[in-house]
Design a protein around this motif. Structure first.
Motif, PDB file in Angstrom:
ATOM      1  N   GLN A  88       0.821  -1.213   0.000  1.00  0.00           N
ATOM      2  CA  GLN A  88       0.000   0.000   0.000  1.00  0.00           C
ATOM      3  C   GLN A  88       0.853   1.261   0.000  1.00  0.00           C
ATOM      4  O   GLN A  88       0.413   2.325  -0.448  1.00  0.00           O
ATOM      5  CB  GLN A  88      -0.937  -0.005   1.216  1.00  0.00           C
ATOM      6  CG  GLN A  88      -1.996   1.087   1.185  1.00  0.00           C
ATOM      7  CD  GLN A  88      -2.961   0.927   0.019  1.00  0.00           C
ATOM      8  OE1 GLN A  88      -3.165  -0.189  -0.455  1.00  0.00           O
ATOM      9  NE2 GLN A  88      -3.529   2.015  -0.454  1.00  0.00           N
ATOM     10  N   LYS A  91       1.248   2.949  -3.298  1.00  0.00           N
ATOM     11  CA  LYS A  91       0.034   3.482  -3.926  1.00  0.00           C
ATOM     12  C   LYS A  91      -0.615   4.521  -3.015  1.00  0.00           C
ATOM     13  O   LYS A  91      -1.668   4.278  -2.417  1.00  0.00           O
ATOM     14  CB  LYS A  91      -0.957   2.357  -4.205  1.00  0.00           C
ATOM     15  CG  LYS A  91      -0.422   1.288  -5.149  1.00  0.00           C
ATOM     16  CD  LYS A  91      -1.428   0.171  -5.343  1.00  0.00           C
ATOM     17  CE  LYS A  91      -0.884  -0.913  -6.266  1.00  0.00           C
ATOM     18  NZ  LYS A  91      -1.854  -2.017  -6.449  1.00  0.00           N
ATOM     19  N   PRO A  92       0.031   5.676  -2.852  1.00  0.00           N
ATOM     20  CA  PRO A  92      -0.596   6.717  -2.021  1.00  0.00           C
ATOM     21  C   PRO A  92      -1.917   7.168  -2.639  1.00  0.00           C
ATOM     22  O   PRO A  92      -2.067   7.237  -3.858  1.00  0.00           O
ATOM     23  CB  PRO A  92       0.441   7.840  -2.011  1.00  0.00           C
ATOM     24  CG  PRO A  92       1.342   7.543  -3.145  1.00  0.00           C
ATOM     25  CD  PRO A  92       1.316   6.083  -3.384  1.00  0.00           C
ATOM     26  N   ARG A  93      -2.856   7.519  -1.811  1.00  0.00           N
ATOM     27  CA  ARG A  93      -4.206   7.808  -2.272  1.00  0.00           C
ATOM     28  C   ARG A  93      -4.327   9.147  -2.985  1.00  0.00           C
ATOM     29  O   ARG A  93      -5.067   9.284  -3.934  1.00  0.00           O
ATOM     30  CB  ARG A  93      -5.166   7.763  -1.081  1.00  0.00           C
ATOM     31  CG  ARG A  93      -5.237   6.393  -0.410  1.00  0.00           C
ATOM     32  CD  ARG A  93      -6.206   6.432   0.753  1.00  0.00           C
ATOM     33  NE  ARG A  93      -6.300   5.132   1.409  1.00  0.00           N
ATOM     34  CZ  ARG A  93      -7.052   4.894   2.485  1.00  0.00           C
ATOM     35  NH1 ARG A  93      -7.775   5.881   3.016  1.00  0.00           N
ATOM     36  NH2 ARG A  93      -7.082   3.687   3.022  1.00  0.00           N
ATOM     37  N   ARG A  94      -3.617  10.172  -2.512  1.00  0.00           N
ATOM     38  CA  ARG A  94      -3.853  11.531  -3.013  1.00  0.00           C
ATOM     39  C   ARG A  94      -2.702  12.067  -3.842  1.00  0.00           C
ATOM     40  O   ARG A  94      -2.508  13.268  -3.938  1.00  0.00           O
ATOM     41  CB  ARG A  94      -4.117  12.473  -1.840  1.00  0.00           C
ATOM     42  CG  ARG A  94      -5.347  12.081  -1.015  1.00  0.00           C
ATOM     43  CD  ARG A  94      -5.592  13.081   0.088  1.00  0.00           C
ATOM     44  NE  ARG A  94      -6.789  12.727   0.862  1.00  0.00           N
ATOM     45  CZ  ARG A  94      -7.232  13.403   1.904  1.00  0.00           C
ATOM     46  NH1 ARG A  94      -6.578  14.496   2.305  1.00  0.00           N
ATOM     47  NH2 ARG A  94      -8.314  13.027   2.558  1.00  0.00           N
ATOM     48  N   THR A  95      -1.928  11.172  -4.446  1.00  0.00           N
ATOM     49  CA  THR A  95      -0.797  11.639  -5.258  1.00  0.00           C
ATOM     50  C   THR A  95      -1.277  12.447  -6.466  1.00  0.00           C
ATOM     51  O   THR A  95      -0.764  13.535  -6.746  1.00  0.00           O
ATOM     52  CB  THR A  95       0.035  10.436  -5.725  1.00  0.00           C
ATOM     53  OG1 THR A  95       0.487   9.713  -4.590  1.00  0.00           O
ATOM     54  CG2 THR A  95       1.230  10.902  -6.540  1.00  0.00           C
ATOM     55  N   LYS A  96      -2.271  11.939  -7.175  1.00  0.00           N
ATOM     56  CA  LYS A  96      -2.777  12.653  -8.352  1.00  0.00           C
ATOM     57  C   LYS A  96      -3.372  14.003  -7.964  1.00  0.00           C
ATOM     58  O   LYS A  96      -3.206  14.996  -8.687  1.00  0.00           O
ATOM     59  CB  LYS A  96      -3.820  11.803  -9.062  1.00  0.00           C
ATOM     60  CG  LYS A  96      -3.264  10.535  -9.688  1.00  0.00           C
ATOM     61  CD  LYS A  96      -4.343   9.778 -10.430  1.00  0.00           C
ATOM     62  CE  LYS A  96      -3.788   8.519 -11.073  1.00  0.00           C
ATOM     63  NZ  LYS A  96      -4.842   7.757 -11.799  1.00  0.00           N
TER      64      LYS A  96
END
Length: 267
Positions: A88, A91-96
């Motif tokens: 996990q 795959k950081p959640r708020r990168t985009k």
């Protein structure tokens, strides 16, 4: 009866042989676990042990630590830890969201900087004559004309502009009759206007013009003058010269004072 005894002895011998085959195998597995734990120097229950069972012979020692579970201290900063692809942390959640927000802020700041710092025109508009004085010399048939003119300057930029110098030439019938250079320091605020009053002393050496100005039978005594000038401005550590010209009539019969107030342009 003898056949039954022989079969019984054969079955007991077979069970004993099978027990001998099974026990050594279990002992060997236990010895491997104990030896692995002793190498690590810790409690066998807390140590990492290889899989024991059907595939107990299908493993090899780690080439880095050679099965000890430890690495030399001098190699601590040279080795690379492998992270599973599905971890996990990869795959950081708020990168985009953060990337899009940073790009948007950069584009907005760049657009605002270009909009406010982009050089715009500085308007120079001659406002005409403000005052004049006339003198005659009958011996040389010459006319001495001193006039004060007004110059309107409009700053269309979003930053201040400083006027540092004004150069003026006055021409009559393509002949230069007067010059002046004025050092000034006029600060014009953003989107504002300012005025400069400048005086030019001229001398006209022309018999026809002298007769027109001194003949009393003529009611209109006007002289057409051509004024050319250069205005030097500085802004944002940059210097710029603005050229302008103007044609104006001057009454050469007597003195005149004509005030010209500044008219601010509509913004």
């Amino acid at each position: 009866m003898g056949e039954k005894l022989s079969q019984f002895w054969k079955a007991s011998d077979q069970k004993e042989s099978e027990g001998k085959l099974i026990l050594p195998r279990q002992k060997d597995a236990e010895d491997e676990i104990a030896s692995y734990a002793s190498i690590n120097g810790g409690d066998p229950a807390m140590s990492c042990v290889p899989c024991v069972g059907i595939a107990s012979r299908s493993y090899v020692n780690c080439p880095t630590c050679q099965g000890t579970g430890r690495i030399p201290r001098e190699q601590e900063k040279q080795l690379v830890a492998l992270i599973p692809y599905g971890d996990q942390r990869l795959k950081p959640r708020r990168t985009k969201l953060y990337v899009c927000l940073a790009v948007t802020i950069c584009l907005l700041m760049t657009s605002l900087s270009i909009f406010f710092l982009f050089p715009r025109s500085i308007t120079v508009l001659p406002a005409g004559l403000n005052a004049s004085s006339i003198g005659f010399n009958a011996t040389t048939t010459s006319i001495y004309l001193n006039m004060t003119n007004v110059l309107n300057i409009t700053n269309n930029n979003f930053y201040p502009v400083t006027v540092v110098q004004l150069d003026i030439e006055v021409l009559h019938q393509s002949l230069v009759i007067g010059k002046t250079t004025m050092k000034t320091l006029l600060n014009i605020s953003p989107l504002q206007s300012g005025q400069i009053y400048y005086m030019v002393a001229s001398r006209i050496l022309d018999n026809n013009t002298y007769n027109i100005c001194t003949w009393t039978k003529i009611k209109v005594h006007n002289v057409l003058l051509h004024i050319q000038g250069t205005l030097t401005c500085t802004y944002l550590c940059h210097s710029e010269q603005l050229a302008f010209e103007n044609y104006q009539y001057v009454d050469c019969r007597g003195n005149a004072t004509l005030p010209h107030p500044l008219h601010h342009p509509l913004l």
